[in-house]
Design a protein around this motif. Sequence first.
Motif, PDB file in Angstrom:
ATOM      1  N   ASP A 133       9.463   8.059   6.986  1.00  9.40           N
ATOM      2  CA  ASP A 133      10.038   8.813   5.874  1.00  9.40           C
ATOM      3  C   ASP A 133       9.265   8.521   4.598  1.00  9.40           C
ATOM      4  OD1 ASP A 133      11.779   6.954   3.935  1.00  9.40           O
ATOM      5  OD2 ASP A 133      12.048   6.216   5.994  1.00  9.40           O
ATOM      6  N   PHE A 134       9.337   9.432   3.639  1.00  8.69           N
ATOM      7  CA  PHE A 134       8.473   9.395   2.467  1.00  8.69           C
ATOM      8  C   PHE A 134       8.562   8.076   1.710  1.00  8.69           C
ATOM      9  CE2 PHE A 134       7.693  10.084  -2.047  1.00  8.69           C
ATOM     10  CZ  PHE A 134       6.385  10.532  -2.000  1.00  8.69           C
ATOM     11  N   TRP A 135       9.773   7.573   1.454  1.00  2.00           N
ATOM     12  CA  TRP A 135       9.897   6.371   0.629  1.00  2.00           C
ATOM     13  C   TRP A 135       9.416   5.129   1.361  1.00  2.00           C
ATOM     14  CZ3 TRP A 135       9.731   7.417  -4.082  1.00  2.00           C
ATOM     15  CH2 TRP A 135      10.323   8.574  -4.566  1.00  2.00           C
ATOM     16  N   SER A 136       9.618   5.060   2.665  1.00  2.78           N
ATOM     17  CA  SER A 136       9.072   3.942   3.446  1.00  2.78           C
ATOM     18  C   SER A 136       7.547   4.009   3.447  1.00  2.78           C
ATOM     19  CB  SER A 136       9.584   3.979   4.882  1.00  2.78           C
ATOM     20  OG  SER A 136      10.972   3.807   4.910  1.00  2.78           O
ATOM     21  N   ALA A 137       7.025   5.226   3.594  1.00  7.04           N
ATOM     22  CA  ALA A 137       5.574   5.405   3.545  1.00  7.04           C
ATOM     23  C   ALA A 137       5.036   5.007   2.174  1.00  7.04           C
ATOM     24  CB  ALA A 137       5.205   6.856   3.864  1.00  7.04           C
ATOM     25  N   MET A 138       5.761   5.376   1.127  1.00  5.64           N
ATOM     26  CA  MET A 138       5.341   5.012  -0.230  1.00  5.64           C
ATOM     27  C   MET A 138       5.342   3.496  -0.402  1.00  5.64           C
ATOM     28  SD  MET A 138       4.254   5.962  -3.150  1.00  5.64           S
ATOM     29  CE  MET A 138       4.656   7.609  -3.648  1.00  5.64           C
ATOM     30  N   ASP A 139       6.367   2.817   0.122  1.00  5.65           N
ATOM     31  CA  ASP A 139       6.410   1.355   0.035  1.00  5.65           C
ATOM     32  C   ASP A 139       5.223   0.736   0.763  1.00  5.65           C
ATOM     33  OD1 ASP A 139       8.691   1.247  -1.500  1.00  5.65           O
ATOM     34  OD2 ASP A 139      10.035   1.041   0.224  1.00  5.65           O
ATOM     35  N   GLU A 140       4.960   1.215   1.969  1.00  4.39           N
ATOM     36  CA  GLU A 140       3.836   0.677   2.727  1.00  4.39           C
ATOM     37  C   GLU A 140       2.513   0.971   2.033  1.00  4.39           C
ATOM     38  OE1 GLU A 140       2.107   0.812   7.252  1.00  4.39           O
ATOM     39  OE2 GLU A 140       4.239   1.221   6.896  1.00  4.39           O
ATOM     40  N   PHE A 141       2.396   2.177   1.483  1.00  2.00           N
ATOM     41  CA  PHE A 141       1.203   2.572   0.733  1.00  2.00           C
ATOM     42  C   PHE A 141       0.982   1.636  -0.455  1.00  2.00           C
ATOM     43  CE2 PHE A 141      -0.301   5.399  -2.819  1.00  2.00           C
ATOM     44  CZ  PHE A 141      -1.602   5.552  -2.384  1.00  2.00           C
ATOM     45  N   LEU A 142       2.029   1.397  -1.231  1.00  2.00           N
ATOM     46  CA  LEU A 142       1.920   0.536  -2.409  1.00  2.00           C
ATOM     47  C   LEU A 142       1.597  -0.904  -2.009  1.00  2.00           C
ATOM     48  CD1 LEU A 142       4.898   1.919  -4.496  1.00  2.00           C
ATOM     49  CD2 LEU A 142       2.471   2.404  -4.772  1.00  2.00           C
TER      50      LEU A 142
END
Length: 175
Positions: A133-142
Amino acid sequence: MNDGKATIVMRLTALWAFSEAFLGGILHAFHLPFTGLILSSIAVLCIVCIALQGYTKGQIIKATLLVLLIKAMISPHTPVSAYVAVLLQGAFCEFIFLLGTPFALSCFIVAIAALMQSAFQKLIILTLLFGVDFWSAMDEFLNSIAKQFGFGTVEYTNYLVLFYLMLHFLVGIVV
């Protein structure tokens, strides 16, 4: 295209391919930050120089496929995301030059789009290919960006993301 220009295009394609395979392999092996930034910049320069030799329909996509083939032969351990990045860059550049917009504007669009695609690639791959999901992906990305800089968990990573995206944008303008 005459033989001289065809030779130049082949040499530029080879330069692009070997930068992807060798330099990309070295940068990925040492987990150096800004790997995508460096490789995308070289790719844009090679693509623009290929188009400068007298763009013909399909020329950039043929060069892209050749780059992918050479990259796969020389550096088979490369992650799938790197192949996707090269393919997206080549396809987008082919499309932009095919539109027939003025050369300088096409170069500008290609450079910014390629560098921004490089910046967002991990987020796109995590979301679209792995179904995160987008926010999990964003966390992993960051966290992956922070890890490249040697940081642990950073609470104010919005500044880091803004810096990262602006850096890609500015390098896109310069390239």
